[in-house]
Design a protein around this motif. Structure first.
Motif, short mmCIF file in Angstrom:
data_model
loop_
_atom_site.label_atom_id
_atom_site.label_comp_id
_atom_site.label_asym_id
_atom_site.label_seq_id
_atom_site.Cartn_x
_atom_site.Cartn_y
_atom_site.Cartn_z
N MET A 54 0.82 -1.20 0.00
CA MET A 54 0.00 0.00 0.00
C MET A 54 0.86 1.26 0.00
O MET A 54 0.40 2.33 -0.34
N LYS A 55 2.12 1.12 0.40
CA LYS A 55 3.02 2.27 0.41
C LYS A 55 3.94 2.19 -0.80
O LYS A 55 5.15 2.35 -0.70
N ALA A 56 3.35 1.91 -1.95
CA ALA A 56 4.13 1.73 -3.17
C ALA A 56 4.88 3.01 -3.51
O ALA A 56 4.40 4.11 -3.31
N ALA A 57 6.07 2.83 -4.03
CA ALA A 57 6.94 3.97 -4.34
C ALA A 57 6.32 4.84 -5.43
O ALA A 57 5.77 4.34 -6.40
N ALA A 58 6.44 6.15 -5.26
CA ALA A 58 5.92 7.08 -6.24
C ALA A 58 6.89 7.25 -7.41
O ALA A 58 6.46 7.42 -8.55
N ASP A 59 8.18 7.21 -7.14
CA ASP A 59 9.18 7.36 -8.19
C ASP A 59 9.51 6.00 -8.77
O ASP A 59 10.10 5.17 -8.11
N LEU A 60 9.14 5.81 -10.01
CA LEU A 60 9.36 4.52 -10.65
C LEU A 60 10.36 4.67 -11.78
O LEU A 60 10.44 5.71 -12.42
N PRO A 61 11.10 3.62 -12.06
CA PRO A 61 12.00 3.68 -13.21
C PRO A 61 11.19 3.77 -14.50
O PRO A 61 10.04 3.37 -14.55
N HIS A 62 11.81 4.30 -15.52
CA HIS A 62 11.10 4.50 -16.78
C HIS A 62 11.36 3.38 -17.78
O HIS A 62 11.13 3.56 -18.96
N THR A 63 11.84 2.25 -17.31
CA THR A 63 12.09 1.11 -18.19
C THR A 63 10.91 0.17 -18.13
O THR A 63 10.96 -0.90 -17.55
N LYS A 64 9.84 0.57 -18.77
CA LYS A 64 8.61 -0.23 -18.75
C LYS A 64 8.42 -0.91 -20.09
O LYS A 64 8.90 -0.43 -21.12
N ARG A 65 7.72 -2.04 -20.07
CA ARG A 65 7.36 -2.74 -21.30
C ARG A 65 5.86 -2.77 -21.43
O ARG A 65 5.15 -2.94 -20.44
N GLN A 66 5.39 -2.64 -22.63
CA GLN A 66 3.95 -2.72 -22.86
C GLN A 66 3.57 -4.18 -23.03
O GLN A 66 4.22 -4.93 -23.77
N ILE A 67 2.53 -4.59 -22.30
CA ILE A 67 2.05 -5.97 -22.36
C ILE A 67 0.53 -5.96 -22.39
O ILE A 67 -0.11 -4.93 -22.19
N LEU A 94 2.48 -3.37 -7.69
CA LEU A 94 3.14 -4.63 -8.06
C LEU A 94 4.64 -4.59 -7.74
O LEU A 94 5.20 -5.56 -7.25
N ARG A 95 5.30 -3.47 -8.01
CA ARG A 95 6.72 -3.34 -7.72
C ARG A 95 6.97 -3.49 -6.22
O ARG A 95 7.90 -4.18 -5.78
N SER A 96 6.16 -2.85 -5.40
CA SER A 96 6.31 -2.93 -3.95
C SER A 96 6.15 -4.38 -3.48
O SER A 96 6.89 -4.85 -2.61
N TYR A 97 5.19 -5.09 -4.05
CA TYR A 97 4.97 -6.49 -3.70
C TYR A 97 6.21 -7.33 -4.05
O TYR A 97 6.69 -8.14 -3.26
N VAL A 98 6.75 -7.12 -5.26
CA VAL A 98 7.93 -7.86 -5.70
C VAL A 98 9.12 -7.59 -4.75
O VAL A 98 9.81 -8.53 -4.34
N GLU A 99 9.33 -6.34 -4.41
CA GLU A 99 10.44 -5.99 -3.51
C GLU A 99 10.25 -6.64 -2.14
O GLU A 99 11.20 -7.13 -1.54
#
Length: 106
Positions: A54-67, A94-99
């Protein structure tokens, strides 16, 4: 007499307009808030993964893939109701969960 296919009742909660609490409900919440955590019975609470997603990071890397991804309609609607950039918020969760899972696995 009309027949029902199911006895399931679906309700939608608008986070911007929470339901009004009765005086009794407010009193119960106040009593619970004043209790130490050790005295609260969590046995009926659903288990959550060991993630603080729920406290997912606001600053995300810009290396995203479209799926193409299939998401439950209710989940998609929830994020869409949060406004613009809802896909970035979904990614942050999702990133926060993975971390959290990486940390938990160590």
């Amino acid at each position: 007499m009309p027949t029902k296919e199911s006895n399931i009742v679906k309700r939608t909660l608008d986070p911007k307009k929470p339901p009004q609490l009765s005086a009794e409900q407010k009193a119960r919440l106040d009593a619970l808030a004043s209790m130490p955590d050790e005295q609260i019975d969590y046995s009926d609470a659903p288990s959550l993964p060991a993630a603080i997603w729920m406290k997912a990071a606001a600053d995300l890397p810009h290396t995203k893939r479209q799926i193409t991804l299939r998401i439950d309609a209710e989940v998609l609607d929830f994020f869409k109701e949060t406004g613009k950039r809802y896909q970035s918020r979904m990614n942050a969760v999702l990133r926060s969960y993975v971390e959290a899972q990486k940390t938990h696995a160590k």
